[in-house]
Scaffold this motif. Sequence first.
Motif, PDB file in Angstrom:
ATOM      1  N   MET A 120       3.812 -31.844   4.132  1.00 25.75           N
ATOM      2  CA  MET A 120       3.068 -33.049   4.464  1.00 25.75           C
ATOM      3  C   MET A 120       2.429 -32.892   5.848  1.00 25.75           C
ATOM      4  O   MET A 120       2.998 -32.280   6.735  1.00 25.75           O
ATOM      5  N   VAL A 128       1.638 -34.723   9.123  1.00 25.47           N
ATOM      6  CA  VAL A 128       2.115 -35.886   9.866  1.00 25.47           C
ATOM      7  C   VAL A 128       1.232 -36.075  11.091  1.00 25.47           C
ATOM      8  O   VAL A 128       1.088 -35.155  11.903  1.00 25.47           O
ATOM      9  N   LEU A 188      10.084 -31.649  12.610  1.00 20.43           N
ATOM     10  CA  LEU A 188       9.259 -31.772  11.403  1.00 20.43           C
ATOM     11  C   LEU A 188       8.617 -30.434  11.034  1.00 20.43           C
ATOM     12  O   LEU A 188       8.545 -30.071   9.852  1.00 20.43           O
ATOM     13  N   HIS A 229       6.597 -28.940   7.688  1.00 22.67           N
ATOM     14  CA  HIS A 229       5.459 -29.855   7.724  1.00 22.67           C
ATOM     15  C   HIS A 229       4.498 -29.495   8.850  1.00 22.67           C
ATOM     16  O   HIS A 229       4.864 -28.806   9.804  1.00 22.67           O
ATOM     17  N   LYS A 230       3.279 -29.983   8.733  1.00 24.83           N
ATOM     18  CA  LYS A 230       2.273 -29.794   9.777  1.00 24.83           C
ATOM     19  C   LYS A 230       2.187 -31.070  10.600  1.00 24.83           C
ATOM     20  O   LYS A 230       2.058 -32.166  10.050  1.00 24.83           O
ATOM     21  N   ALA A 272       8.744 -37.475   5.192  1.00 24.65           N
ATOM     22  CA  ALA A 272       7.926 -36.265   5.138  1.00 24.65           C
ATOM     23  C   ALA A 272       8.387 -35.335   4.019  1.00 24.65           C
ATOM     24  O   ALA A 272       7.573 -34.724   3.319  1.00 24.65           O
ATOM     25  N   ASN A 273       9.693 -35.251   3.828  1.00 22.64           N
ATOM     26  CA  ASN A 273      10.235 -34.334   2.813  1.00 22.64           C
ATOM     27  C   ASN A 273       9.992 -34.814   1.386  1.00 22.64           C
ATOM     28  O   ASN A 273       9.713 -34.016   0.484  1.00 22.64           O
TER      29      ASN A 273
END
Length: 370
Positions: free
Chosen positions: A1, A3, A26, A31-32, A326-327
């Motif tokens: 995801m 963020v 994160l 995630h980015k 996010a996950n």
Amino acid sequence: MIVGLPKEIKNNENRVALTPAGAHALVHEGHKVIVETSAGVGSGFSDDEYITAGAEIISSAEKVFASADMIIKVKEPLPSEYDLLREGQILYTYLHLAPDMNQTKALLKNKVTGVAYETIQPEDGSLPLLTPMSEVAGRMSAMVGSQLLAKYNGGKGVLLCGVPGVAPAKVTIVGGGVVGTNAAKIALGMGADVTIMDINPKRLRMIDDMFGFRIKTVVSTSYSLAETIADTDLLIGAVLVPGAKAPKVVTEKMVASMRKGSAIVDVAIDQGGCVETIDHATTHDDPIFEKHGVVHYSVANMPGAFARTSTLSLTNVTLPYAIKLANKGIKAALEDPALAKGVNVINGHVTYEEVAKALGLAYVPLNEAL
């Protein structure tokens, strides 16, 4: 995801919703994280620290909103940000929708998934993401109130702690929750004569155990409020109904009964305020106004004044839920009942009942709105 972390634009809001350590966590999860230039400067975090943590610095808020699957903020979006939000995007922040029809309509129109820090609630009934900022605002309220009583601010010129031979100021705190007890800690520490009022006798017993004979406790009724407030130098409003618009328990008649130069700090202003004479939020630039000879303070983002402390305290509790979102996206709310209570709007529906009641909108349970 992806963020996104935009810079806060509310007046003197120097907090940031994600520290470099949070960004690193994160990124570690795969995630980015994209961060608007200078988003963390007000809290003492440089762009270089975010880059070292693995985040990417983006030149504008517009680009952050356009690219991110989830936006993490501290305060609710302001009108200039409404149209930057898009359908299906997760907005994870303090929303305070109950007194704010315009923001609610904008989120519904854009079909945003709004997850409110202030309504995430585990089975024990606590509000873990609201608590740290309530602690800051509660402690600040006594500090701010002591300054409001200074003559140069329009106050009666009473020193909160008094001096030998001169009685201290009388402080009344309406609401014995997290804000109220933290306000009491500081007011007592400063030497004031403190009374806490609450509708719950059980809560008052807990406060009595906490502070002992140093504090007075009074069951809050319209009669006892009127009687106590009339003899108060500093009134601190600390009433909270989770997710709902705050009830106006302090009436205009009660305020008018206070002596000239008395002061009010309404910490409940984020949820509309609990004092009838306060009909608008003020700012750190222009924090006070006078009515009936009483100095009123109703700044809606009090913790923004102490951004470093507030940011660190806030992100300690918001990050675990940010990682869950996010996950797994909004599916995380279906697996975590506490997080589910944080979902206030989704797919154009209001999914938090107290918000729907406050605004006269239709309520749709989360499982039906998905």
